[in-house]
Each structure stands twice: as structure tokens, then as C-alpha cells.
Design an enzyme around this catalytic site. Structure first.
Site, short mmCIF file in Angstrom:
data_model
loop_
_atom_site.label_atom_id
_atom_site.label_comp_id
_atom_site.label_asym_id
_atom_site.label_seq_id
_atom_site.Cartn_x
_atom_site.Cartn_y
_atom_site.Cartn_z
CB CYS A 81 -0.92 -0.04 1.23
SG CYS A 81 -1.92 1.43 1.39
CB CYS A 111 -0.70 2.53 4.06
SG CYS A 111 -2.15 1.85 3.29
CG ASP A 112 3.10 1.16 4.50
OD1 ASP A 112 2.60 1.66 5.52
OD2 ASP A 112 2.93 -0.02 4.17
#
Ligand code: NAP
Length: 299
Positions: free
Chosen positions: A131, A134-135
Site C-alpha cells: 500500500c 499507507c506507507d
């Protein structure tokens, strides 16, 4: 009965069905083990959902969830572990309760496919991610790789190119599944290197974190590429393992449905990405939800 309809999964398909059912005054609840929004929470920019020229996936998910909440749809943070099927009702079992209902809508979506190569499992969260949104922020001004040749891989390469100092996109073929315009846009980026006809065969580690990728070309020649992070975008697998007992899955694990999104079992529907179909778009997932809800509204 506890509810007329239990929806398992709160991606865009499940939330759309809930909105239509609740607005029709049908008692409905949603079960969700992760965050509302499903796959769009892992998508950076969405530019093909009408009404929004460009919107962040998590923002669209939040908007939809607020609509569900405003309609006071009960929302349980738990997985639907099993459906028991009776002639006049269904029972949906969770970790700590059993919900009786007339209809079940399965909307459990898909999860990222993994490469299943050495050191992958061990380095998830230690350099390997599924992701970018997200990261990606963890890799500001660092070197990352993206693996895959579909729309997700290309879109997230573009997203990461704005954060990271270098993005190496690695695809196993020379042809991409993503549209040509998107591929061209990626290739235009100064800090993106595109490597084709390569597979990643191993991850290496240093001090418990990802250190490099070992790639192999068509002549079996290996090359080591040092990276700080690696984002895998090699497709999806349907989240349907809890429904194997119902005999409604095809050989790939997708749920088989008719044009009304009914499974072979009366009053069990399946919608969105867990269903075998031609198109996996946000708008088609929403459409599946409306069609299933409409069938329930007509009962
Ligand atoms: P995808 O289109 O299935 O692409 C997966 C890619 O991963 C392919 O290029 C495939 O290579 C590669 N791959 C698969 N297994 C591999 C392996 N073991 N090792 C190396 N490479 C591997 O998946 P996706 O990009 O996640 O997209 C899924 C669906 O969602 C598509 O229908 C897409 O259009 C849609 N989508 C829509 C949007 C949007 O509308 N904004 C955004 C993202 C995705 P091959 O090409 O060689 O098979």
C-alpha cells in the site's frame, strides 16, 4: 430475525448496498474486520469516479462511511466467519455473535496477491508493503521499487515518484496491462526507471530490514537492486475462504453470481470484487450493490 440483511464487508460495494437498503427502511447491518472503504483506502488518486475530478481513495471512503453512519446502519468491527444456510433464514457467525437474517450480501473484496518468494513474509512491514498511500511517506527521499504491470502498479509508481528520490518499476513482461497514457506518464518521470522482462526472485535483508531485490531476466541472468522499500502490486485474490462450505466459488475462489448478483443459494448475494466479472471499478462495485439491494427491496 436480528436483521433483514447482513452485509459482510464495507468496501464501496457493501456500503452502497447499505445506503440503498437503509434509505428503503430495510433493517441492515454491516460487518467489517478492517477499515471502511476496502481497496480504495489503499489507492492514492481516483480520477474516474464521476463527480470528482480527482479524489484521494481514503477521502472517498470516509465520505461514503459518513453517509452510512448518518443512516444509522449498525456497524460491527468483526469478520463474518461463516454463513449457515437454512430454508427460511441464514445465520452469520462472527467471533462473538450469531446474526439471524433473511438475506446476506457478501462484499468481502480482494486482497493483494503476494509473490511468495524467499524473505517476503518476514520483511512485510520491514521494507515490503502492499500500500503506497499507507506507507509511501516512510520512504521520503529514498529509493523504492514497485512490482507489477497493471493499473495499480503504474498509478502507485506515479504517486511514489512525487515522494521518493527514485522509483524502479519492475514488470515481468514488456507489455503493460495499464493503459498506454498511464505508462507514458510514468516513463516521463525523471526519477522513475522502468525495467521490463524481469521477475523478482528473492528479497535480501540487512539488520532485519529489506536491503535489496534479486531480479532475473529472460536469460536467467540475475541482478541485485538495492532499495529501501518495495511495493508489490501484482493483482488481487478474492477474500472468500470463509464461504468455501457453501459451494458457490469458482476454481479461482471468486463467487459465482447471476446478473442480479444472486448466488446459487436463495437470498445470499455477492457483490464487488469478490465476484467473478469483467470490470473491477469503483463505479461497477457500487452498481453491484445497488442491483443486489434493489432485488432485496422487491422481496
Ligand atoms: P492486474 O491488472 O491484474 O495486474 C497485475 C499485474 O501484476 C500484471 O501486470 C501481472 O503481470 C503482474 N503479476 C501477476 N502475478 C505476478 C507475479 N507472480 N510476478 C510478477 N508479476 C505478476 O492488477 P491491478 O493492477 O491490481 O488491477 C486490478 C483491477 O483493478 C484491474 O481491472 C484494474 O483496471 C483495476 N484498477 C482500477 C483502478 C482505477 O480505476 N482507478 C486503479 C487500479 C486498478 P502480467 O501482465 O504479465 O500478467
Amino acid at each position: 430475525m436480528d436483521y433483514n440483511t447482513v452485509i459482510i464487508g464495507s468496501g464501496v460495494a457493501g456500503m452502497t448496498a447499505a445506503i440503498y437498503l437503509a434509505r428503503a427502511n430495510i433493517s441492515v447491518c454491516i460487518l467489517e474486520q478492517e477499515v471502511p472503504g476496502g481497496q480504495i483506502t489503499r489507492t492514492s488518486q481516483i480520477e474516474n469516479y464521476p463527480g470528482f475530478i480527482s479524489i484521494d481513495g481514503p477521502e472517498l471512503a470516509t465520505n461514503m462511511f459518513q453517509q452510512v453512519q448518518q443512516l444509522k446502519v449498525p456497524y460491527f468491527y468483526t469478520a463474518g466467519l461463516e454463513i449457515e444456510n437454512f430454508p427460511d433464514k441464514h445465520i452469520v457467525k462472527t467471533k462473538d455473535q450469531e446474526l439471524t437474517c433473511k438475506n446476506v450480501i457478501i462484499a468481502t473484496g480482494r486482497s493483494p496477491r503476494k509473490l511468495n518468494i524467499p524473505n517476503e513474509e518476514k520483511l512485510i512491514g520491514r521494507g515490503i508493503s502492499y500500500c503506497a498511500i499507507c506507507d509511501g511517506g516512510l520512504y521520503k527521499n529514498k529509493n523504492v521499487a514497485v512490482i507489477g504491470g497493471g493499473r495499480s502498479a503504474l498509478e502507485e509508481t506515479l504517486y511514489l515518484s512525487k515522494i521518493c528520490s527514485k522509483v524502479t518499476l519492475i514488470h515481468r513482461r514488456n507489455d503493460f496491462r495499464a493503459e498506454e497514457e498511464l505508462v507514458d506518464e510514468v516513463k516521463k518521470q525523471q526519477n522513475v526507471e522502468v525495467l521490463t522482462d524481469r521477475t523478482v526472485v528473492e528479497f535480501t535483508e540487512k539488520e532485519n530490514r529489506l536491503a535489496s531485490l534479486i531480479t532475473q531476466n529472460n536469460d536467467n541472468q540475475e541482478e541485485e537492486i538495492e532499495v529501501d522499500g518495495c511495493f508489490e502490486y501484482i493483482g488481487q485474490v478474492p477474500n472468500t475462504q470463509n464461504f468455501k462450505n457453501l459451494d458457490i466459488l469458482d476454481e479461482e475462489g471468486y463467487i459465482k453470481v447471476n446478473h442480479n448478483f444472486e448466488t446459487a443459494i436463495s437470498n445470499i448475494y455477492a457483490i464487488g470484487d469478490c465476484v467473478k466479472k469483467e470490470l473491477y471499478q469503483i463505479i461497477t462495485a457500487c452498481s453491484d450493490g445497488v442491483i443486489a439491494a434493489n432485488n432485496i427491496m422487491k422481496q
